[in-house]
Design a protein around this motif. Structure first.
Motif, PDB file in Angstrom:
ATOM      1  N   PRO A  62      26.396  47.447  37.997  1.00  0.00           N
ATOM      2  CA  PRO A  62      25.036  46.917  37.861  1.00  0.00           C
ATOM      3  C   PRO A  62      24.663  46.562  36.425  1.00  0.00           C
ATOM      4  O   PRO A  62      23.959  45.592  36.184  1.00  0.00           O
ATOM      5  N   ARG A  63      25.154  47.322  35.467  1.00  0.00           N
ATOM      6  CA  ARG A  63      24.795  47.105  34.061  1.00  0.00           C
ATOM      7  C   ARG A  63      25.303  45.765  33.522  1.00  0.00           C
ATOM      8  O   ARG A  63      24.681  45.171  32.642  1.00  0.00           O
ATOM      9  N   THR A  64      26.428  45.305  34.028  1.00  0.00           N
ATOM     10  CA  THR A  64      27.031  44.062  33.528  1.00  0.00           C
ATOM     11  C   THR A  64      26.942  42.920  34.541  1.00  0.00           C
ATOM     12  O   THR A  64      27.457  41.840  34.301  1.00  0.00           O
ATOM     13  N   ARG A  65      26.306  43.180  35.647  1.00  0.00           N
ATOM     14  CA  ARG A  65      26.305  42.234  36.776  1.00  0.00           C
ATOM     15  C   ARG A  65      25.725  40.870  36.424  1.00  0.00           C
ATOM     16  O   ARG A  65      26.291  39.839  36.769  1.00  0.00           O
ATOM     17  N   ARG A  66      24.596  40.815  35.738  1.00  0.00           N
ATOM     18  CA  ARG A  66      23.959  39.530  35.453  1.00  0.00           C
ATOM     19  C   ARG A  66      24.861  38.644  34.603  1.00  0.00           C
ATOM     20  O   ARG A  66      25.101  37.481  34.934  1.00  0.00           O
ATOM     21  N   VAL A  67      25.378  39.181  33.518  1.00  0.00           N
ATOM     22  CA  VAL A  67      26.242  38.393  32.632  1.00  0.00           C
ATOM     23  C   VAL A  67      27.529  38.006  33.362  1.00  0.00           C
ATOM     24  O   VAL A  67      27.996  36.866  33.263  1.00  0.00           O
ATOM     25  N   ALA A  68      28.094  38.938  34.118  1.00  0.00           N
ATOM     26  CA  ALA A  68      29.327  38.644  34.859  1.00  0.00           C
ATOM     27  C   ALA A  68      29.089  37.582  35.923  1.00  0.00           C
ATOM     28  O   ALA A  68      29.943  36.728  36.152  1.00  0.00           O
ATOM     29  N   ALA A  69      27.931  37.611  36.561  1.00  0.00           N
ATOM     30  CA  ALA A  69      27.632  36.612  37.592  1.00  0.00           C
ATOM     31  C   ALA A  69      27.493  35.221  36.977  1.00  0.00           C
ATOM     32  O   ALA A  69      27.981  34.238  37.534  1.00  0.00           O
ATOM     33  N   LEU A  70      26.845  35.130  35.828  1.00  0.00           N
ATOM     34  CA  LEU A  70      26.735  33.836  35.150  1.00  0.00           C
ATOM     35  C   LEU A  70      28.117  33.349  34.699  1.00  0.00           C
ATOM     36  O   LEU A  70      28.433  32.160  34.829  1.00  0.00           O
ATOM     37  N   ALA A  71      28.935  34.262  34.199  1.00  0.00           N
ATOM     38  CA  ALA A  71      30.300  33.903  33.803  1.00  0.00           C
ATOM     39  C   ALA A  71      31.118  33.484  35.019  1.00  0.00           C
ATOM     40  O   ALA A  71      31.955  32.577  34.935  1.00  0.00           O
ATOM     41  N   THR A  72      30.878  34.123  36.156  1.00  0.00           N
ATOM     42  CA  THR A  72      31.575  33.769  37.385  1.00  0.00           C
ATOM     43  C   THR A  72      31.212  32.352  37.824  1.00  0.00           C
ATOM     44  O   THR A  72      32.086  31.572  38.218  1.00  0.00           O
ATOM     45  N   ALA A  73      29.942  32.006  37.748  1.00  0.00           N
ATOM     46  CA  ALA A  73      29.523  30.643  38.094  1.00  0.00           C
ATOM     47  C   ALA A  73      30.231  29.633  37.193  1.00  0.00           C
ATOM     48  O   ALA A  73      30.748  28.617  37.676  1.00  0.00           O
ATOM     49  N   ALA A  74      30.283  29.929  35.901  1.00  0.00           N
ATOM     50  CA  ALA A  74      30.971  29.034  34.959  1.00  0.00           C
ATOM     51  C   ALA A  74      32.466  28.973  35.262  1.00  0.00           C
ATOM     52  O   ALA A  74      33.080  27.900  35.188  1.00  0.00           O
ATOM     53  N   PHE A  75      33.053  30.087  35.631  1.00  0.00           N
ATOM     54  CA  PHE A  75      34.475  30.131  35.977  1.00  0.00           C
ATOM     55  C   PHE A  75      34.754  29.234  37.181  1.00  0.00           C
ATOM     56  O   PHE A  75      35.715  28.466  37.182  1.00  0.00           O
ATOM     57  N   PHE A  76      33.913  29.323  38.199  1.00  0.00           N
ATOM     58  CA  PHE A  76      34.113  28.493  39.388  1.00  0.00           C
ATOM     59  C   PHE A  76      34.027  27.004  39.051  1.00  0.00           C
ATOM     60  O   PHE A  76      34.762  26.201  39.608  1.00  0.00           O
ATOM     61  N   VAL A  77      33.156  26.654  38.139  1.00  0.00           N
ATOM     62  CA  VAL A  77      33.088  25.260  37.684  1.00  0.00           C
ATOM     63  C   VAL A  77      34.364  24.917  36.906  1.00  0.00           C
ATOM     64  O   VAL A  77      34.945  23.848  37.079  1.00  0.00           O
TER      65      VAL A  77
END
Length: 126
Positions: free
Chosen positions: A62-77
């Motif tokens: 949970p502590r890193t979820r927001r940043v990791a989720a944004l990085a995940t979106a960028a990774f998928f792109v």
């Protein structure tokens, strides 16, 4: 567990599974690496697998979820060009394989939206 808590964990599981397969069966990924990238396809395969594992770990916490989720979106792109390369390379393969390669292209959109939704939900809970 509320649905909003399962979603990031499901996304983390998807990424972790994909990341592991990059190391367990790298040849299938090597073939999708755009030839214009420098270095060897295997290096890119391993790097993308390691990135997926790191993103999965970040999504799970949970502590890193927001940043990791944004990085995940960028990774998928960012991996979209590999999916395009696969569709181009597989255009003469049997119909089921060609269909699978083409189906990956629009699949990136819901994956990006899923990751962004996880980021939004994580922001609301901080």
């Amino acid at each position: 567990m509320p649905r909003s808590e399962r979603s990031p964990l499901l996304l983390a599981g998807l990424l972790a599974t994909a990341g592991i397969t990059h190391f367990a069966a790298p040849r299938q990924y090597d073939e999708t690496i755009p030839r214009a990238l420098p270095g060897t396809p295997r290096a890119w395969t391993y790097a993308s697998g390691a990135a997926e594992l790191a993103l999965a770990a970040g999504l799970a916490l949970p502590r890193t979820r927001r940043v990791a989720a944004l990085a995940t979106a960028a990774f998928f792109v960012g991996v979209f060009p590999a999916n395009v390369q696969m569709a181009v390379d597989w255009r003469h393969r049997p119909a089921p394989l060609k269909t699978a390669a083409l189906a990956r292209l629009p699949l990136q959109v819901p994956l990006v939206l899923w990751a962004r939704g996880v980021a939004r939900n994580a922001e609301g809970r901080s």
